[in-house]
Motif scaffolding. Structure first.
Motif, PDB file in Angstrom:
ATOM      1  N   LYS A   1      23.856  24.299   2.357  1.00 50.79           N
ATOM      2  CA  LYS A   1      22.531  24.317   2.954  1.00 50.79           C
ATOM      3  C   LYS A   1      22.678  24.402   4.475  1.00 50.79           C
ATOM      4  N   TRP A   2      21.874  25.224   5.107  1.00 50.82           N
ATOM      5  CA  TRP A   2      21.994  25.378   6.552  1.00 50.82           C
ATOM      6  C   TRP A   2      20.743  24.861   7.245  1.00 50.82           C
ATOM      7  N   MET A   3      19.626  25.490   6.957  1.00 54.44           N
ATOM      8  CA  MET A   3      18.394  24.999   7.561  1.00 54.44           C
ATOM      9  C   MET A   3      17.211  25.472   6.746  1.00 54.44           C
ATOM     10  N   SER A   4      16.062  24.910   7.055  1.00 56.02           N
ATOM     11  CA  SER A   4      14.864  25.344   6.346  1.00 56.02           C
ATOM     12  C   SER A   4      13.716  25.384   7.330  1.00 56.02           C
ATOM     13  N   PHE A   5      12.856  26.356   7.138  1.00 60.22           N
ATOM     14  CA  PHE A   5      11.669  26.448   7.982  1.00 60.22           C
ATOM     15  C   PHE A   5      10.588  27.230   7.254  1.00 60.22           C
TER      16      PHE A   5
ATOM     17  N   VAL B   1      11.055  28.285   3.660  1.00 62.05           N
ATOM     18  CA  VAL B   1      12.186  29.126   3.279  1.00 62.05           C
ATOM     19  C   VAL B   1      13.476  28.362   3.569  1.00 62.05           C
TER      20      VAL B   1
ATOM     21  N   LEU C   1      17.352  28.318   4.271  1.00 60.25           N
ATOM     22  CA  LEU C   1      18.409  29.206   4.746  1.00 60.25           C
ATOM     23  C   LEU C   1      19.743  28.583   4.379  1.00 60.25           C
TER      24      LEU C   1
END
Lengths: 515, 482
Positions: free
Chosen positions: A70-74, A77, A79
């Protein structure tokens, strides 16, 4: 005992050069020589890893060495930090890992000023290049794709020739202008599909009206990067002004990012639009092949000539890719690989004589074959590789790309054939002017043949050019299955899905009512 | 009323007391106290930060009367404001050594300005908002004119004051219109009035005036005229302060007003915000190209950045607000870092403010040049630096809201903007140095600011969700963005 095969190979490969950067930064007091050693051995280690990766690669395995976190979410969505390679990216990764140590070796004595910074810039560049080819998350891909600008801008601007400032600006702003439109397209696609996973986006069916707009946004970016006619004008400047190593990496790898993007994004994610725009791409490729070959004929500067020949070769890549046939796609990748070797080698060859006479004017040279026979021999191999003589790497790719194009459009193949003839003309004429004739130009007779280091950089390239020409299956076998898949999927999905309105507010853009 | 009712405002009350105490101490201590007061002011800001963070004193709630109150959103903004103000004090520590600047009022004014900002974001009515805004503005006017024997500084202060007073007038006029139309200035009441039916014309007109007033405080085009002159004339540490905390406070306030009292007027506010965003991005990009003065360049850069931040508010919704706040979270370290580098640009104690003074910096001061290059690339929005993610968030919000034309204009203008950021890098890296090297970095404080901002900018890509999650949690407490 840790299981080696479970290690995140691609991440290690990507970020290993950064470890070298950290090491160089930590050793503040170390001399430039130490920095060069660190940079060289880090990149050699990366090359070793890349070779090991090739050995473990399964041609029929689809995406491999996949890592996901998991990297990021915004905005709803998610990412991911997702990496993986298939037959398309495998050899491009290897080429990046291969050319970096070659470049470092090539500039060992040439770069005297701020050598530490130069090494840092190159290692950062390697990270960005490998990152681009291995990224399977769209935003991650964009981050690496764009991140390349940073070190390259400095490499051209700091260590370049007299017109370096203009060239660096032109390179940066042209590429950025194309890329920002791509950023919007990336965001729009991710919002529509609800994911940034590139493998999922390849299966997502975008409505045709969308595909057209998105495809054009990607064209803006990849066409500049490739570069395609008529947005190729930054390339001659960048090549002429960049230091030798910069030109090598620019021609060898950075241009391939455009071709890679065309196949990975345009063909795989937007197949309907790619089908619709095949004619456009053929026309642009045809113009690129013929027009830039003619331009190359009249150049007086060697680097500029090779730069134009790069544009012509990239025309074969786009032609092969957008023929959407397995042969054409294989050809496109093979041309990219061959060009990575041959154009790099040619720029290195120019570097060899530039270091001696400090001129790139073709007219300043002549008769080099008599006092630099070893150099002339290697240069001959590369020249023939660029011409596409059977038995060299250039032949395989160009032949396949033309075969693919022939299946779709005879005219396209005919134009490409004309390009091959012109290619032979400008390359052989260049060779004749520099290597044959009388050895009577001032200072030329005093030039010494290759040093050991120059041998060490050029010889591996020459061997590879011949190996790829004589035994192309070494490379082709790992590429072909992927290309077959891509071609079949692109064909199968060329007929668009019904034009349903997208599920969120973006439909306001396309004229739909407010939600 | 209980004393415990005041608990939500404990940090503000503490800062007010500390400011007044320092004022007294400074008056008795004389000019030699300036740096001591600066340190104490810094400590007060740190303590106030502790009070905001501490679970006992950092409670949320409304004070009796309903004009001020804290919530998750205001707490979050305060957690950013206080460090930004602290960094400004650290950066000015060296400046206070100069005989003409060695006056203890400087840190005290920064303290009061910060207090004003904290109250701004805690405001729950237009009256509370106005009083807090004026406290902040009056402190800033004086700070701009701090070098009173310097004509440029006095000019900056006067210009800022006259135009700022005009903006306050607009704001107040707008507030009176809102009051006239609805009979209340309290946010919660306005919200219920608006929710119950159509918006009266007077209310919309009032909102337009209020937005214009805010746009002025933000220096958003076309209300930006004061910014370049003020940045240029004001002492550099003051300009660094102007570019950081007040921007965040004003954007947070604007967001609060748009989401709480005017939540129902989003459709009417959107075109105004879009025009402000577009004009700011365009003006920031094109006008900066011709600048030869680094602080003017930073002023135009700030105008442009506010334009990008406003895209998020124009997009609206929870994502839009998050994007705007995230943009500012990223903007703060970038701009403070860049100003830290500008503060280091001195030869023999004389500050250098022309762009051309940076020529060849990479040869004379490689680390400083590398830091500046990092900030400039980040401001241009080149990945993998933090500035890229700020732009990514706002464009994502814009596309989600269907504002494609604004997003396209935004990305194209970011290319124009990249041109002048590259110019700074070009000067530092491609050009030959002129004259001697800069003086050594003044004090470890500046060095620490440089290092930490650079690390933040570089490392943001590793854990973007740290900031995004905090912002998401904070904005969830705003009524319109829940």
């Amino acid at each position: 005992m840790v299981d080696i095969s479970s290690l995140p190979l691609l991440s290690i490969l990507t970020f290993l050069p950064l470890a070298g950067v950290v090491l160089i930064l930590l050793l503040q007091k170390a001399s430039d020589g130490v920095a060069k050693q660190i940079a060289f051995w880090t990149s050699m280690l990366a090359l070793g890893l890349a070779a090991w990766m090739v050995a473990r690669f399964d041609p029929h395995g689809g995406f491999q060495f996949v890592e996901e976190a998991k990297w990021m979410s915004f905005g709803g969505v998610e990412l991911f930090y997702k990496k993986g390679i298939d037959g398309l990216s495998l050899w491009l990764v290897v080429a990046s890992a291969f050319l970096t140590p070659v470049c470092i070796l090539a500039c060992w004595d040439g770069v005297k000023e701020r050598a530490r910074s130069f090494m840092i810039a190159f290692l950062v560049l390697e990270t960005m290049m490998i990152g681009t080819f291995t990224a399977l998350d769209f935003v991650l891909f964009y981050v690496f794709f764009e991140g390349v600008l940073l070190p390259m801008f400095l490499i051209i601007g700091v260590w370049g020739g007299p017109g370096r400032v203009h060239a660096a600006y032109k390179f940066f702003l042209y590429t950025l202008l194309g890329s920002v439109l791509m950023l919007l397209a990336v965001v729009a696609m991710c919002l529509h599909a609800g994911t940034t996973d590139m493998t999922a986006l390849m299966r997502a069916d975008f409505p045709v009206s969308w595909q057209i707009g998105l495809w054009l946004a990607f064209l803006a970016s990849f066409a500049v990067k490739t570069p395609m006619w008529p947005v190729h004008t930054w390339l001659p400047y960048a090549h002429v002004e960049a230091p030798t190593a910069g030109s090598v990496i620019l021609a060898g790898i950075l241009l391939k990012m455009g071709g890679y993007g065309f196949i990975r994004v345009s063909l795989q994610m937007l197949p309907a639009a790619s089908a619709a725009f095949t004619d456009l791409m053929f026309v642009l490729s045809g113009i690129a092949i013929v027009a830039t070959s003619l331009t190359a004929l009249v150049q007086t500067d060697m680097k500029r000539l090779i730069a134009y020949s790069s544009v012509a070769h990239m025309g074969f890549v786009t032609m092969g890719a957008f023929s959407r046939t397995p042969q054409g796609l294989e050809g496109a990748v093979m041309v990219m690989l061959s060009h990575a070797l041959v154009s790099s080698a040619l720029f290195l060859c120019v570097g060899v004589i530039y270091d001696r006479l400090h001129s790139r004017e073709i007219a300043r040279y002549g008769g080099l074959a008599s006092n630099m026979p070893h150099y002339a021999f290697l240069a001959m191999i590369f020249t023939l590789g660029a011409v596409g003589l059977p038995g060299t790497s250039g032949f395989v790719g160009e032949f396949l790309a033309m075969q693919g194009a022939f299946l779709v459009s005879t005219w396209m193949a005919a134009v490409a054939g004309l390009g091959v003839i012109l290619g032979a003309a400008y390359m052989l004429w260049l060779y004749r002017r520099v290597f044959f004739g009388r050895l009577d130009k001032p200072g030329v007779a005093a030039m010494k043949d290759l040093t050991f280091k120059e041998y060490a950089t050029l010889a591996p390239l020459a061997v590879l050019v011949l190996v790829m020409g004589v035994q192309p299956s070494l490379f082709k076998d790992s590429i072909a299955p992927t290309m077959r898949d891509i071609a079949e999927t692109a064909k199968a999905r060329a007929n668009p899905a019904p034009d349903v309105p997208p599920p969120f507010a973006l439909n306001r853009l396309t004229g739909g009512g407010a939600p | 009323m209980n004393l415990s009712d005041l608990l939500p405002l404990a940090p503000e009350i503490f800062l007010a007391c500390a400011g007044m105490l320092l004022l007294v101490a400074g008056t008795f201590g004389g000019a030699g106290m300036a740096r001591a007061v600066n340190v104490l002011a810094g400590v007060s800001l740190a303590v106030a930060f502790g009070l905001v963070v501490c679970p006992v004193t950092g409670v949320t709630g409304e004070l009796p009367g309903g004009h001020v109150g804290t919530d998750g959103f205001s707490q979050f903004v305060k957690m950013l404001l206080l460090p930004a103000a602290l960094v400004s004090l650290v950066l000015s520590h060296d400046f206070l050594k100069k005989p003409e600047a060695a006056r203890f009022e400087f840190p005290v004014l920064v303290l009061f300005a910060t207090l004003g900002m904290m109250l701004m974001v805690s405001a729950r009515s237009f009256l509370g908002l106005y009083v807090a805004l004026e406290l902040q503005s009056l402190s800033l006017y004086v700070l701009a004119a701090f070098l009173r024997n310097d004509t440029r500084s006095s000019e900056a202060g006067l210009k800022y004051f006259v135009l700022g007073a005009l903006a306050s007038g607009l704001l107040l006029y707008g507030i009176s219109l809102v009051y006239g139309a609805t009979g209340s200035v309290v946010f919660a009441k306005l919200q219920t009035v608006l929710a119950s039916g159509d918006a009266p014309v007077g209310l919309v007109l009032g909102m337009v005036f209020i937005l214009a007033g805010f746009a002025f405080k933000l220096a958003a085009a076309p209300f930006h005229m004061w910014a370049p002159d003020v940045y240029e004339g004001a002492p550099t540490p003051v300009a660094a302060f102007f570019a950081s905390a007040p921007k965040l406070a004003a954007v947070a306030l604007l967001a609060k007003v748009l989401y709480e009292p005017f939540g129902a007027l989003a459709a009417q506010a959107q075109p105004i915000l879009m025009v402000l965003a577009l004009a700011s991005m365009a003006w920031g990009a094109f006008a900066a190209m011709a600048q030869g003065h680094i602080k003017r360049l930073m002023a135009y850069s700030a105008i442009g950045h506010i334009g990008y931040a406003l895209i998020g508010l124009a997009a609206g919704g929870a994502e839009g607000l998050q994007a705007t706040l995230l943009y500012l979270v990223i903007y703060l370290p970038m701009t403070l870092g860049a100003f830290a580098v500008i503060l280091c640009a001195r030869k023999n104690g004389v500050a250098l403010e022309q762009l051309s003074d940076f020529a060849g910096l990479s040869k004379t001061r490689p680390a400083l040049a590398a830091a500046m290059a990092l900030f400039m690339f980040s401001m241009a929005g080149v990945p993998p630096l933090a500035g890229f993610f700020g732009k990514f968030y706002v464009f994502m919000a814009a596309l989600q809201a269907g504002l494609l034309p604004l997003a396209v204009a935004g990305v194209l203008l970011s290319v124009v903007g990249a041109f002048y950021y590259l110019r700074v890098i070009k000067l530092m890296y491609f050009d030959a140095p002129r004259g001697a090297a800069f003086d050594p970095v003044p004090g470890w404080g500046t060095g620490l600011v440089l290092a930490s901002t650079a690390v933040l900018i570089l490392g943001f890509a590793l854990q973007p969700d740290l900031a995004a999650n905090a912002v998401r949690a904070a904005t969830a407490t705003l009524a319109g963005a829940a």
